[in-house]
Design an enzyme around this catalytic site. Structure first.
Site, mmCIF file in Angstrom:
data_model
loop_
_atom_site.group_PDB
_atom_site.id
_atom_site.type_symbol
_atom_site.label_atom_id
_atom_site.label_comp_id
_atom_site.label_asym_id
_atom_site.label_seq_id
_atom_site.Cartn_x
_atom_site.Cartn_y
_atom_site.Cartn_z
ATOM 1 N N LYS A 135 -12.698 -8.367 -12.182
ATOM 2 C CA LYS A 135 -12.214 -9.529 -11.425
ATOM 3 C C LYS A 135 -12.011 -9.273 -9.932
ATOM 4 C CE LYS A 135 -9.956 -12.413 -14.866
ATOM 5 N NZ LYS A 135 -8.717 -13.085 -15.284
ATOM 6 N N THR A 169 -14.272 -11.049 -16.316
ATOM 7 C CA THR A 169 -12.973 -10.639 -16.837
ATOM 8 C C THR A 169 -12.768 -9.147 -16.613
ATOM 9 O OG1 THR A 169 -11.476 -10.844 -18.722
ATOM 10 C CG2 THR A 169 -13.775 -10.333 -19.251
ATOM 11 N N LYS A 208 4.445 -0.636 -8.539
ATOM 12 C CA LYS A 208 3.203 -1.425 -8.545
ATOM 13 C C LYS A 208 3.469 -2.875 -8.119
ATOM 14 C CE LYS A 208 0.083 -3.217 -12.038
ATOM 15 N NZ LYS A 208 -0.246 -3.078 -13.453
ATOM 16 N N ASN A 223 -12.632 -15.255 -11.215
ATOM 17 C CA ASN A 223 -13.004 -15.259 -12.636
ATOM 18 C C ASN A 223 -14.221 -16.140 -12.883
ATOM 19 O OD1 ASN A 223 -11.849 -17.822 -12.438
ATOM 20 N ND2 ASN A 223 -11.100 -17.763 -14.536
HETATM 21 P P1 NDP Z 1 -3.060 -6.087 -17.145
HETATM 22 O O1 NDP Z 1 -3.435 -4.919 -17.987
HETATM 23 O O2 NDP Z 1 -3.645 -6.270 -15.805
HETATM 24 O O3 NDP Z 1 -1.433 -6.093 -16.948
HETATM 25 C C1 NDP Z 1 -0.598 -5.782 -18.033
HETATM 26 C C2 NDP Z 1 0.844 -6.101 -17.710
HETATM 27 O O4 NDP Z 1 1.623 -5.805 -18.877
HETATM 28 C C3 NDP Z 1 1.453 -5.274 -16.570
HETATM 29 O O5 NDP Z 1 2.484 -6.009 -15.948
HETATM 30 C C4 NDP Z 1 2.042 -4.082 -17.348
HETATM 31 O O6 NDP Z 1 3.096 -3.430 -16.682
HETATM 32 C C5 NDP Z 1 2.586 -4.790 -18.557
HETATM 33 N N1 NDP Z 1 2.750 -3.910 -19.702
HETATM 34 C C6 NDP Z 1 1.758 -3.341 -20.461
HETATM 35 N N2 NDP Z 1 2.307 -2.590 -21.439
HETATM 36 C C7 NDP Z 1 3.657 -2.661 -21.294
HETATM 37 C C8 NDP Z 1 4.748 -2.114 -22.009
HETATM 38 N N3 NDP Z 1 4.580 -1.313 -23.066
HETATM 39 N N4 NDP Z 1 6.007 -2.421 -21.613
HETATM 40 C C9 NDP Z 1 6.210 -3.238 -20.538
HETATM 41 N N5 NDP Z 1 5.216 -3.794 -19.812
HETATM 42 C C10 NDP Z 1 3.947 -3.506 -20.200
HETATM 43 O O7 NDP Z 1 -3.317 -7.370 -18.064
HETATM 44 P P2 NDP Z 1 -3.594 -8.873 -17.605
HETATM 45 O O8 NDP Z 1 -2.629 -9.200 -16.519
HETATM 46 O O9 NDP Z 1 -5.034 -9.083 -17.380
HETATM 47 O O10 NDP Z 1 -3.211 -9.671 -18.946
HETATM 48 C C11 NDP Z 1 -1.883 -9.709 -19.439
HETATM 49 C C12 NDP Z 1 -1.809 -10.602 -20.662
HETATM 50 O O11 NDP Z 1 -2.142 -11.929 -20.301
HETATM 51 C C13 NDP Z 1 -2.796 -10.194 -21.767
HETATM 52 O O12 NDP Z 1 -2.085 -10.209 -22.978
HETATM 53 C C14 NDP Z 1 -3.842 -11.287 -21.783
HETATM 54 O O13 NDP Z 1 -4.271 -11.563 -23.072
HETATM 55 C C15 NDP Z 1 -3.064 -12.487 -21.216
HETATM 56 N N6 NDP Z 1 -3.940 -13.396 -20.455
HETATM 57 C C16 NDP Z 1 -3.983 -14.715 -20.827
HETATM 58 C C17 NDP Z 1 -4.775 -15.607 -20.137
HETATM 59 C C18 NDP Z 1 -4.845 -17.028 -20.573
HETATM 60 O O14 NDP Z 1 -5.735 -17.748 -20.093
HETATM 61 N N7 NDP Z 1 -3.952 -17.502 -21.401
HETATM 62 C C19 NDP Z 1 -5.581 -15.181 -18.962
HETATM 63 C C20 NDP Z 1 -5.442 -13.769 -18.637
HETATM 64 C C21 NDP Z 1 -4.641 -12.926 -19.380
HETATM 65 P P3 NDP Z 1 2.780 -2.223 -15.604
HETATM 66 O O15 NDP Z 1 2.332 -2.931 -14.357
HETATM 67 O O16 NDP Z 1 4.066 -1.518 -15.462
HETATM 68 O O17 NDP Z 1 1.686 -1.397 -16.216
#
Ligand code: NDP
Length: 283
Positions: free
Chosen positions: A70, A66, A159, A91
């Site tokens: 990854k 994780t 991005k 993963n």
């Molecule tokens: P990352 O940190 O890689 O990505 C985060 C994402 O959220 C980006 O698109 C980022 O935008 C956006 N973001 C963060 N803060 C803000 C904000 N304040 N306003 C707007 N956009 C925001 O995280 P992951 O992709 O790994 O995970 C994302 C979510 O998915 C997590 O909550 C995790 O728990 C969940 N998840 C669930 C899984 C499941 O099996 N159900 C599996 C994997 C993840 P920007 O690119 O602009 O920074």
């Protein structure tokens, strides 16, 4: 009982304190009567190569990987599954000939979740909010399920463009540009971390006019059980589910790979029930 023949599997990540993977995998092993044990190791960025070398020497059966490993771990694999290679992230690592082979079961977990709730997106243009690590697998799954195109809304447009702009089926927009999406009846998947516990009241888009366009949605966040995003979809007449089944089914797919065995629907139902009790107790 743990004995000299017990297969060892683990999660590699940082942080790992709140992971549910040991709970899911150990429960599956119990119901499926597999002699294995699953734990979690906090591993610093840059140390995965050393870890895998030692693990291979000891015959550790498999790993889940994780944040933040990854993508970086790919450099240390002996082989990679084609789908994981397309996604650009793994993963799941399984002991194989000369080391570990990498897979990505997040996409399969998401696909199974959509099938379970009867969301059919074949031939449709759909919406994905977010462009982080999880979005890679979700986007791959959306196209595997037959989506015609994907509107990708992200806070950082740059991005999202860098990651997904090369595929002309993707239309990349900022979060505030959601008004450019015309029509209604869309499927939408929420892949940002906005709304994750304890930030329960926030959604990445809060404008009600956006939610009038959505009739089916998945928020891949699973805690809280009903996110602010899901509440808005429902308030506007749509169906919305959380990401707990995605989490469960990606683990089931990993378990099958680790132990080269199928998992019964009965075991899956038992683990799902236990998982819900554990995650949502008191809520
Ligand atoms: P990352 O940190 O890689 O990505 C985060 C994402 O959220 C980006 O698109 C980022 O935008 C956006 N973001 C963060 N803060 C803000 C904000 N304040 N306003 C707007 N956009 C925001 O995280 P992951 O992709 O790994 O995970 C994302 C979510 O998915 C997590 O909550 C995790 O728990 C969940 N998840 C669930 C899984 C499941 O099996 N159900 C599996 C994997 C993840 P920007 O690119 O602009 O920074």
């Amino acid at each position: 009982m743990i004995d000299a023949g017990t297969a060892v599997c683990a999660l590699l990540g940082d942080p790992v304190e709140h992971t549910l993977s040991p709970f899911i995998h150990n429960s599956l092993a119990e119901y499926e009567k597999v002699n294995s044990v699953y734990t979690a190791f906090r591993v610093n960025r840059g140390d995965t190569g050393t870890v895998l070398k030692g693990a291979y020497a000891m015959g550790i059966r498999g790993f889940n990987v994780t944040v933040p490993h990854k993508e970086d771990v790919i450099a240390y694999l002996s082989d990679i599954d084609r789908n994981a290679s397309e996604i650009g992230a793994v993963n799941t690592l399984c002991l194989s000939g000369g080391g570990y082979k990498g897979y990505n079961t997040d996409a399969a977990g998401f696909i199974r979740e959509l099938r379970e709730c009867g969301f059919d997106i074949r031939g449709e243009e759909v919406i994905m909010i977010g462009a982080g690590g999880a979005a890679n697998a979700v986007l791959n799954a959306l196209y595997s399920l037959g989506a015609r195109g994907v509107y990708i809304l992200n806070r950082s447009v740059k991005k999202a463009e860098e990651k997904f702009g090369a595929d002309k089926r993707n239309k990349i927009l900022s979060l505030s540009d959601h008004g450019k999406i015309e029509g209604e009846g869309y499927f939408c998947v929420q892949c940002t971390s906005v709304g994750l516990y304890p930030d329960n009241e926030r959604a990445p888009i809060e404008d009600e006019s956006f939610f009038k366009k959505i009739n089916r949605a998945v928020d891949i966040i699973y805690n809280p059980s009903e996110t602010a995003f899901m509440k808005r979809v429902k308030r506007n007449g749509g169906r919305a589910v959380n990401g707990l089944d995605m989490l469960l089914f990606q683990a089931v797919e990993s378990f099958k790979l680790f132990h080269a065995k199928d998992v019964s629907e009965e075991s899956i139902d038992l683990v799902r029930k236990k998982l819900k009790e554990r995650v949502y107790k008191g809520s």
